[in-house]
Design an enzyme around this catalytic site. Structure first.
Site, PDB file in Angstrom:
ATOM      1  N   ALA A 185     -52.869   7.228 -43.682  1.00 31.59           N
ATOM      2  CA  ALA A 185     -52.511   6.157 -44.623  1.00 31.59           C
ATOM      3  C   ALA A 185     -52.012   6.715 -45.964  1.00 31.59           C
ATOM      4  CB  ALA A 185     -53.682   5.207 -44.819  1.00 31.59           C
ATOM      5  N   LEU A 210     -47.594 -12.282 -48.219  1.00 31.66           N
ATOM      6  CA  LEU A 210     -47.697 -12.715 -46.815  1.00 31.66           C
ATOM      7  C   LEU A 210     -48.700 -11.874 -46.028  1.00 31.66           C
ATOM      8  CD1 LEU A 210     -43.870 -13.104 -46.384  1.00 31.66           C
ATOM      9  CD2 LEU A 210     -45.563 -14.926 -46.778  1.00 31.66           C
ATOM     10  N   LEU A 229     -49.042  -2.293 -43.734  1.00 32.45           N
ATOM     11  CA  LEU A 229     -49.560  -0.932 -43.515  1.00 32.45           C
ATOM     12  C   LEU A 229     -50.422  -0.972 -42.261  1.00 32.45           C
ATOM     13  CD1 LEU A 229     -50.319   2.003 -44.170  1.00 32.45           C
ATOM     14  CD2 LEU A 229     -52.045   1.095 -45.751  1.00 32.45           C
ATOM     15  N   HIS A 266     -62.861   7.992 -53.996  1.00 34.66           N
ATOM     16  CA  HIS A 266     -61.571   7.640 -53.412  1.00 34.66           C
ATOM     17  C   HIS A 266     -60.633   8.806 -53.636  1.00 34.66           C
ATOM     18  CE1 HIS A 266     -62.532   3.467 -52.365  1.00 34.66           C
ATOM     19  NE2 HIS A 266     -63.242   3.431 -53.467  1.00 34.66           N
ATOM     20  N   PHE A 315     -57.913   9.872 -52.378  1.00 36.51           N
ATOM     21  CA  PHE A 315     -56.492   9.574 -52.554  1.00 36.51           C
ATOM     22  C   PHE A 315     -56.281   8.690 -53.770  1.00 36.51           C
ATOM     23  CE2 PHE A 315     -52.152   8.739 -52.015  1.00 36.51           C
ATOM     24  CZ  PHE A 315     -51.934   7.368 -52.067  1.00 36.51           C
ATOM     25  N   TRP A 316     -56.985   7.570 -53.852  1.00 38.54           N
ATOM     26  CA  TRP A 316     -56.679   6.609 -54.906  1.00 38.54           C
ATOM     27  C   TRP A 316     -57.022   7.132 -56.304  1.00 38.54           C
ATOM     28  CZ3 TRP A 316     -53.099   3.342 -54.699  1.00 38.54           C
ATOM     29  CH2 TRP A 316     -52.740   2.764 -53.478  1.00 38.54           C
TER      30      TRP A 316
HETATM   31  C1  LIG Z   1     -43.973   2.468 -57.236  1.00 32.24           C
HETATM   32  C2  LIG Z   1     -44.111   2.058 -55.678  1.00 32.24           C
HETATM   33  C3  LIG Z   1     -45.539   2.242 -55.093  1.00 32.24           C
HETATM   34  C4  LIG Z   1     -45.643   1.770 -53.576  1.00 32.24           C
HETATM   35  C5  LIG Z   1     -47.064   2.010 -53.029  1.00 32.24           C
HETATM   36  C6  LIG Z   1     -48.131   1.056 -53.685  1.00 32.24           C
HETATM   37  C7  LIG Z   1     -49.527   1.226 -53.010  1.00 32.24           C
HETATM   38  C8  LIG Z   1     -49.547   0.552 -51.630  1.00 32.24           C
HETATM   39  C9  LIG Z   1     -50.919   0.759 -50.942  1.00 32.24           C
HETATM   40  C10 LIG Z   1     -50.941   0.182 -49.522  1.00 32.24           C
HETATM   41  C11 LIG Z   1     -51.038  -1.336 -49.526  1.00 32.24           C
HETATM   42  C12 LIG Z   1     -51.076  -1.902 -48.109  1.00 32.24           C
HETATM   43  C13 LIG Z   1     -51.125  -3.417 -48.179  1.00 32.24           C
HETATM   44  C14 LIG Z   1     -51.149  -4.074 -46.819  1.00 32.24           C
HETATM   45  O1  LIG Z   1     -50.513  -3.600 -45.890  1.00 32.24           O
HETATM   46  C15 LIG Z   1     -52.048  -5.319 -46.622  1.00 32.24           C
HETATM   47  S1  LIG Z   1     -53.761  -4.747 -46.349  1.00 32.24           S
HETATM   48  C16 LIG Z   1     -53.746  -4.507 -44.598  1.00 32.24           C
HETATM   49  C17 LIG Z   1     -53.860  -3.033 -44.250  1.00 32.24           C
HETATM   50  N1  LIG Z   1     -53.776  -2.844 -42.814  1.00 32.24           N
HETATM   51  C18 LIG Z   1     -54.819  -3.066 -41.982  1.00 32.24           C
HETATM   52  O2  LIG Z   1     -55.917  -3.379 -42.405  1.00 32.24           O
HETATM   53  C19 LIG Z   1     -54.512  -2.909 -40.501  1.00 32.24           C
HETATM   54  C20 LIG Z   1     -55.666  -2.282 -39.735  1.00 32.24           C
HETATM   55  N2  LIG Z   1     -56.075  -1.025 -40.348  1.00 32.24           N
HETATM   56  C21 LIG Z   1     -55.281   0.079 -40.273  1.00 32.24           C
HETATM   57  O3  LIG Z   1     -54.191   0.094 -39.727  1.00 32.24           O
HETATM   58  C22 LIG Z   1     -55.822   1.329 -40.977  1.00 32.24           C
HETATM   59  O4  LIG Z   1     -57.213   1.201 -41.113  1.00 32.24           O
HETATM   60  C23 LIG Z   1     -55.177   1.568 -42.362  1.00 32.24           C
HETATM   61  C24 LIG Z   1     -53.705   1.941 -42.161  1.00 32.24           C
HETATM   62  C25 LIG Z   1     -55.307   0.333 -43.219  1.00 32.24           C
HETATM   63  C26 LIG Z   1     -55.902   2.739 -43.039  1.00 32.24           C
HETATM   64  O5  LIG Z   1     -55.817   3.868 -42.210  1.00 32.24           O
HETATM   65  P1  LIG Z   1     -57.170   4.636 -41.764  1.00 32.24           P
HETATM   66  O6  LIG Z   1     -56.850   5.497 -40.598  1.00 32.24           O
HETATM   67  O7  LIG Z   1     -58.255   3.628 -41.639  1.00 32.24           O
HETATM   68  O8  LIG Z   1     -57.560   5.551 -43.054  1.00 32.24           O
HETATM   69  P2  LIG Z   1     -56.944   6.992 -43.403  1.00 32.24           P
HETATM   70  O9  LIG Z   1     -55.554   7.122 -42.902  1.00 32.24           O
HETATM   71  O10 LIG Z   1     -57.916   8.037 -42.959  1.00 32.24           O
HETATM   72  O11 LIG Z   1     -56.881   6.935 -45.019  1.00 32.24           O
HETATM   73  C27 LIG Z   1     -58.044   6.584 -45.771  1.00 32.24           C
HETATM   74  C28 LIG Z   1     -57.554   6.260 -47.143  1.00 32.24           C
HETATM   75  O12 LIG Z   1     -56.717   5.063 -47.079  1.00 32.24           O
HETATM   76  C29 LIG Z   1     -57.254   4.095 -47.963  1.00 32.24           C
HETATM   77  N3  LIG Z   1     -57.035   2.755 -47.433  1.00 32.24           N
HETATM   78  C30 LIG Z   1     -57.654   2.170 -46.384  1.00 32.24           C
HETATM   79  N4  LIG Z   1     -57.192   0.924 -46.193  1.00 32.24           N
HETATM   80  C31 LIG Z   1     -56.229   0.716 -47.142  1.00 32.24           C
HETATM   81  C32 LIG Z   1     -55.383  -0.405 -47.484  1.00 32.24           C
HETATM   82  N5  LIG Z   1     -55.444  -1.555 -46.796  1.00 32.24           N
HETATM   83  N6  LIG Z   1     -54.547  -0.269 -48.532  1.00 32.24           N
HETATM   84  C33 LIG Z   1     -54.511   0.882 -49.250  1.00 32.24           C
HETATM   85  N7  LIG Z   1     -55.280   1.976 -48.986  1.00 32.24           N
HETATM   86  C34 LIG Z   1     -56.131   1.877 -47.942  1.00 32.24           C
HETATM   87  C35 LIG Z   1     -58.734   4.413 -48.053  1.00 32.24           C
HETATM   88  O13 LIG Z   1     -59.273   3.849 -49.226  1.00 32.24           O
HETATM   89  C36 LIG Z   1     -58.700   5.944 -48.088  1.00 32.24           C
HETATM   90  O14 LIG Z   1     -58.307   6.390 -49.380  1.00 32.24           O
HETATM   91  P3  LIG Z   1     -59.438   6.928 -50.425  1.00 32.24           P
HETATM   92  O15 LIG Z   1     -60.060   8.156 -49.791  1.00 32.24           O
HETATM   93  O16 LIG Z   1     -58.725   7.174 -51.710  1.00 32.24           O
HETATM   94  O17 LIG Z   1     -60.438   5.777 -50.531  1.00 32.24           O
HETATM   95  C1  LIG Z   2     -52.204 -11.128 -47.225  1.00 28.46           C
HETATM   96  N1  LIG Z   2     -51.683 -10.094 -46.309  1.00 28.46           N
HETATM   97  C2  LIG Z   2     -51.520  -8.771 -46.987  1.00 28.46           C
HETATM   98  C3  LIG Z   2     -52.397 -10.006 -45.014  1.00 28.46           C
HETATM   99  C4  LIG Z   2     -53.812  -9.524 -45.129  1.00 28.46           C
HETATM  100  N2  LIG Z   2     -54.174  -8.226 -45.151  1.00 28.46           N
HETATM  101  N3  LIG Z   2     -55.548  -8.157 -45.233  1.00 28.46           N
HETATM  102  C5  LIG Z   2     -56.068  -9.426 -45.267  1.00 28.46           C
HETATM  103  C6  LIG Z   2     -57.367  -9.927 -45.353  1.00 28.46           C
HETATM  104  C7  LIG Z   2     -57.565 -11.306 -45.379  1.00 28.46           C
HETATM  105  C8  LIG Z   2     -56.443 -12.184 -45.342  1.00 28.46           C
HETATM  106  C9  LIG Z   2     -56.624 -13.642 -45.394  1.00 28.46           C
HETATM  107  C10 LIG Z   2     -55.954 -14.367 -46.380  1.00 28.46           C
HETATM  108  C11 LIG Z   2     -56.079 -15.731 -46.426  1.00 28.46           C
HETATM  109  C12 LIG Z   2     -56.899 -16.372 -45.485  1.00 28.46           C
HETATM  110  F1  LIG Z   2     -57.054 -17.693 -45.537  1.00 28.46           F
HETATM  111  C13 LIG Z   2     -57.572 -15.647 -44.474  1.00 28.46           C
HETATM  112  C14 LIG Z   2     -57.441 -14.267 -44.453  1.00 28.46           C
HETATM  113  O1  LIG Z   2     -58.059 -13.474 -43.523  1.00 28.46           O
HETATM  114  C15 LIG Z   2     -59.038 -14.145 -42.691  1.00 28.46           C
HETATM  115  C16 LIG Z   2     -59.659 -13.057 -41.834  1.00 28.46           C
HETATM  116  N4  LIG Z   2     -58.677 -12.670 -40.812  1.00 28.46           N
HETATM  117  C17 LIG Z   2     -58.066 -11.504 -40.799  1.00 28.46           C
HETATM  118  C18 LIG Z   2     -57.285 -11.509 -39.644  1.00 28.46           C
HETATM  119  N5  LIG Z   2     -57.437 -12.703 -39.025  1.00 28.46           N
HETATM  120  C19 LIG Z   2     -58.305 -13.433 -39.772  1.00 28.46           C
HETATM  121  C20 LIG Z   2     -55.160 -11.694 -45.240  1.00 28.46           C
HETATM  122  C21 LIG Z   2     -54.978 -10.319 -45.211  1.00 28.46           C
END
Ligand SMILES: CCCCCCCCCCCCCC(=O)CSCCNC(=O)CCNC(=O)[C@H](O)C(C)(C)COP(=O)(O)OP(=O)(O)OC[C@H]1O[C@@H](n2cnc3c(N)ncnc32)[C@H](O)[C@@H]1OP(=O)(O)O
Ligand SMILES: CN(C)Cc1n[nH]c2ccc(-c3ccc(F)cc3OCCn3ccnc3)cc12
Length: 392
Positions: free
Chosen positions: A154, A392, A142, A6, A8-9
């Site tokens: 990201a 949420l 995000l 990872h 970044f992480w």
């Molecule tokens: C003191 C204050 C601190 C505040 C900040 C705290 C931390 C907040 C952290 C954020 C919390 C968000 C919570 C939240 O919103 C709830 S989780 C939902 C996240 N969003 C989605 O899944 C939407 C669809 N996917 C996307 O839009 C993209 O795939 C995203 C943008 C997810 C990644 O874009 P990408 O084009 O697919 O990927 P690259 O740009 O090439 O980057 C790859 C790097 O990103 C790492 N990655 C992938 N998914 C991640 C995720 N869900 N959290 C954190 N990191 C994630 C991955 O491990 C890799 O790093 P590594 O190489 O180290 O493994």
């Molecule tokens: C929490 N909040 C950060 C959104 C979020 N991000 N990533 C996720 C991955 C799972 C769930 C989740 C949480 C509770 C639940 F009953 C079902 C879920 O997902 C079903 C699969 N799915 C995804 C989209 N449509 C259906 C939420 C999230």
């Protein structure tokens, strides 16, 4: 995730996989706060063709842009059959709690077209970890446009929201994800309770059980027309003090939980049409408020189905039972959710939810939700039942 690097992480102040089991590492902040004068004053660099933008969620136009970016590019289930479809009123509610910072609603636009292509948010929260109440940012939404994936955008989004949170002298964060990252503080299962089994089967969310007919399935999930508990009613503004007392007391038993005050309860738990529903039990004899239940509205778009475009889902939020058995309280929640035409009622196995899931005919979901803290180490991973936080 174990074999995976990872890049970044591994550079971030989060629990690292290599440190799992090292009980010499103290619980608490991983890095000390820095002086505000030492926080990077200017935004991180984006690829040349993109620019930062602050999204004013009070502007209908901006809210609509955010809504559409998420509607088309946000989280899908593992089989890419559904995608979250957070409503505009939900987004303004989720992003404008007491004390929110507009600067934490961060977008990325293409310089030429001005199109919104990425988004990340933070909202302030007081989160208690054991007996420490910590000011944190809850990070959410995000999203990088599907056409801009795998370009390491990201990490830049995450560093920028981190920088802006640091500028407000906050050094910890909480977030959840369906993906495994360094390092979950707990991993929850999600469960689904069918309310409209015919639609769920039509769209492929559920499958007809073996040796089950459709009419038998409809009968299996049938619910009464009205709640069973005497005194079960909608929460109202006048109930905020009592609900706050009830909730604070209940959440005090969990290792990680929000430290809600009356302002927080008024924002997060007062019923808001199409966003959050909340009910309480007022004893008909004593008028004491003894129980509380709530769920939020988060539809999912159904990808590629001729007959249905939207799955109407309710998500269990915060529930407190002190007199009414939790099983009965949650059955009443299912009943009112069915009355409000929800297709499915979802719940995580957090808090005491495990105690009612099977008995109320929830089925296990096909994925997990991982909880994370940023810059705060928890010595041992928690059980989901030790977690009192729903994001949420
Ligand atoms: C003191 C204050 C601190 C505040 C900040 C705290 C931390 C907040 C952290 C954020 C919390 C968000 C919570 C939240 O919103 C709830 S989780 C939902 C996240 N969003 C989605 O899944 C939407 C669809 N996917 C996307 O839009 C993209 O795939 C995203 C943008 C997810 C990644 O874009 P990408 O084009 O697919 O990927 P690259 O740009 O090439 O980057 C790859 C790097 O990103 C790492 N990655 C992938 N998914 C991640 C995720 N869900 N959290 C954190 N990191 C994630 C991955 O491990 C890799 O790093 P590594 O190489 O180290 O493994
Ligand atoms: C929490 N909040 C950060 C959104 C979020 N991000 N990533 C996720 C991955 C799972 C769930 C989740 C949480 C509770 C639940 F009953 C079902 C879920 O997902 C079903 C699969 N799915 C995804 C989209 N449509 C259906 C939420 C999230």
């Amino acid at each position: 995730s174990l074999g995976k690097t990872h890049k970044f992480w591994e550079s971030q102040p989060v629990g690292q996989f290599k440190d799992i089991g090292d009980s010499n590492l103290p619980e608490g902040p991983i890095e000390p706060p820095t002086l505000l004068s030492e926080v990077k004053q200017e935004p991180y660099n984006l690829p040349i063709q993109y620019e930062w933008t602050t999204c004013d969620m009070e502007s209908d136009e901006t809210c609509d842009e955010v809504y559409n970016l998420l509607k088309n590019n946000y989280v899908e289930d593992d089989e890419n059959m559904f995608r979250f479809n957070y409503s505009q009123e939900f987004l303004t509610w989720a992003l404008r709690p007491p004390g929110y910072y507009r600067s934490w609603h961060i977008g990325v636009r293409a310089k030429t077209s001005k199109k919104l292509v990425a988004f990340i948010t933070g909202v302030p929260a007081r989160i208690r970890v054991r007996d420490e109440v910590v000011k944190m940012a809850e990070i959410n939404f995000l999203c990088v446009h599907k056409r801009l994936r795998s370009k390491r955008l990201a990490p830049v989004m995450i560093k920028e929201v981190t920088r802006r949170v640091h500028l407000e002298n906050i050094w910890q964060a909480a977030y959840t994800a369906g993906v495994v990252l360094p390092t979950p503080i707990t991993t929850c299962q999600y469960w689904h309770r069918s309310l409209n089994p015919k639609k769920l089967i039509d769209v492929g969310f559920s499958r007809l059980g073996a040796r089950m007919t459709m009419s038998r399935t409809i009968k299996l999930y049938k619910l009464p027309d009205s709640p069973a508990t005497p005194g079960f009613r909608n929460m109202e503004l006048r109930d905020v003090p009592a609900v706050t007392r009830l909730l604070r007391n209940y959440l005090s038993q969990f290792v990680v939980a929000p430290d809600f005050d009356e302002n927080d309860v008024e924002h997060w738990l007062l019923p808001t049409e199409n966003v959050v529903d909340s009910y309480l039990v007022e004893s008909p004899e004593t008028h004491e408020i003894t129980d509380f239940c709530s769920f939020y509205t988060l539809p999912s778009s159904i990808l590629g189905n001729q007959n249905h475009s939207t799955l109407k889902a309710a998500y269990s939020y915060y529930n407190v039972s002190t007199k009414t058995p939790l099983l009965q309280l949650m059955n009443d929640a299912l009943i009112v959710a069915k009355q409000k035409d929800f297709d499915v009622f979802n719940a995580l196995d957090v808090m005491h939810n495990e105690s009612f899931l099977k008995e109320l005919k929830f089925g296990p979901g096909d994925g997990q939700l991982h909880y994370y803290l940023y810059n705060y180490r928890i010595r041992h991973a928690l059980r989901p039942s030790e977690l009192g936080l729903v994001l949420l």
